[in-house]
Design a protein around this motif. Structure first.
Motif: not given
Length: 440
Positions: A429-431, A313, A316, A433-434, A318-320, A323, A426
């Motif tokens: 989505y994380s990529y 995380a 980035a 989103s960040s 994994f979803p923020e 962290s 996942i």
């Protein structure tokens, strides 16, 4: 948690404890079900060489790249990019999470040896409603302990590791005294399975891999070590100690009972063998050892499963949310994720009537890619720098990791591809989103 770090003994205990968990107590039956004595010796030879070279790969990588905390994830990310790094983290997290579900299942299967009767099954194979209630309580007690601090949990694990060595040593001494060469020789050339020798060796490989899963423990917790040189030492020491125990437990078992008899035993089979040798105290010694062992191994693997999403995380992958840490510096969101998934898996075990062996296979196949990527990264970097001693070590480790992929078989590899595909959702989505957060 205080900011105190983990020392060499605690790191070694974490590596040893995560490897020597519930698996060792069922190892005689697991191996006898698929292989004779000849295949057993060949499989241990291949595994011994391969796992030691993988341990040395982790040792040298931890010293050459001290800035890459959490090894399993960051080695893959550094060597092959963000997406491959995520896949390594995802596979490893699934391996540890499913693995600790297996730990809880088998401990209640062991308790069933005391309380189950043909007309009244309470715990069965660890998949009854009573086993579900007991295992759920255990999961959340460990959750509370880990949330109080990584170092504190590591100290508890060290004490539990010392305690669980005792019953294994008692088993080794008793089987050594009862060992009969003629029994071992019959098992050595037992052809009753009617399966080619090489296929028997292949069938053993995922079992031998499973019992060494956790070799990377000190590397995963590298950011929390007092001395970074201790990371490599703890890895090699833990592997050597575990390898010695595994070989003695299985080889000596083949010298006290026939392969077919061992294969038919209820797990934990070490308890059955020791009971045959010394009576009821044998059941008590091994079952108590199993409970202590599973508790400490579950604790070790919970620490690893908590750390990996946290590290991913931060980059980035994994979803923020993963962290985040609590006031004890524990990745609390990651810990909640692991505990909730374990709880859900235990419910699934009950409803779908799954057992320890099936969980073992799924967990083992998910670790294959992370181990391959570690050895491949070491080979890539050693070749680039023309360090030929390191090239040799990395090459042997890579060949071993490749062999494991082959030994897994097509059906398990397809299953792993499906699970990795789920993980990529996942990652994307994380990529994105960040990326949005950065642009804003």
């Amino acid at each position: 948690m205080s900011t105190s770090k983990i020392g060499l003994f605690s790191l070694t205990a974490l590596v040893f404890s995560s490897m020597v968990g519930s698996g060792v107590f069922s190892l005689p039956q697991n191996m006898a079900a698929v292989a004779n004595g000849s295949a057993l010796l060949i499989a241990w030879l291949i595994t011994g060489v391969g796992i030691l070279f993988l341990a040395f790969s982790l040792l040298y990588l931890s010293r050459q790249y001290p800035e890459l905390d959490g090894g399993i994830y960051n080695y893959a990310r550094e060597g092959f990019g963000e997406m491959i790094g995520f896949c390594s983290a995802w596979g490893y997290w699934l391996c540890t999470t499913i693995g600790i579900v297996g730990y809880v299942v088998i401990v209640f299967s062991g308790l069933g040896m005391f309380v189950d009767r043909p007309d009244r099954v309470i715990f069965g194979e660890g998949n009854t409603i009573y086993a579900l209630i007991g295992s759920s309580i255990f999961v959340w007690l460990i959750h509370i302990l880990v949330s109080r601090g990584i170092r504190e949990a590591a100290i508890v694990n060290l004490l539990a590791t010392i305690a669980k060595i005792v019953p294994i040593v008692i088993f080794i001494v008793c089987t050594l005294l009862a060992f009969k060469l003629e029994v071992f020789q019959r098992n050595l050339f037992d052809f009753s399975l009617q399966v080619p020798l090489w296929q028997q060796v292949k069938d053993l490989m995922l079992i031998t891999l499973w019992v060494f899963t956790g070799i990377e423990g000190a590397v995963v917790l590298s950011s929390r070590a007092k001395d970074r040189y201790d990371i490599g030492k703890a890895t090699v020491l833990g592997v050597l100690l575990a390898l010695t125990f595994y070989v003695l437990v299985t080889v000596l078992s083949y010298g006290v009972s026939s392969r077919a008899d061992i294969a038919a035993m209820h797990n934990p089979s070490m308890a059955t063998i020791l009971t045959q040798l010394i009576g009821l105290p044998g059941t008590i010694i091994i079952t108590v050892g199993l409970i202590i062992s599973v508790a400490s191994s579950y604790l070790s693997w919970t620490l690893y499963a908590t750390e990996i999403p946290f590290l991913a995380a931060k980059n980035a992958a994994f979803p923020e949310i993963f962290s985040r840490t609590n006031q004890n510096n524990v990745p609390i969101s990651s810990l909640w994720l692991t505990s909730i998934v374990v709880q859900g898996s235990l419910i699934a075990v009950y409803f779908f009537n799954k057992n320890y062996t099936q969980l073992l296979l799924i967990s083992s196949v998910m670790i294959l890619l992370p181990y391959f990527l570690v050895s491949a990264f070491y080979l890539k970097e050693s070749t680039k720098k023309r360090h030929y001693r390191h090239v040799f070590i990395a090459l042997v480790a890579t060949i071993y990791a490749t062999w494991l992929l082959y030994a897994a078989g097509l059906s398990l590899l397809i299953l792993s591809v499906i699970l990795y595909a789920v993980g990529l959702c996942i990652f994307f989505y994380s990529y994105f989103s960040s990326k949005k957060r950065f642009q804003s």
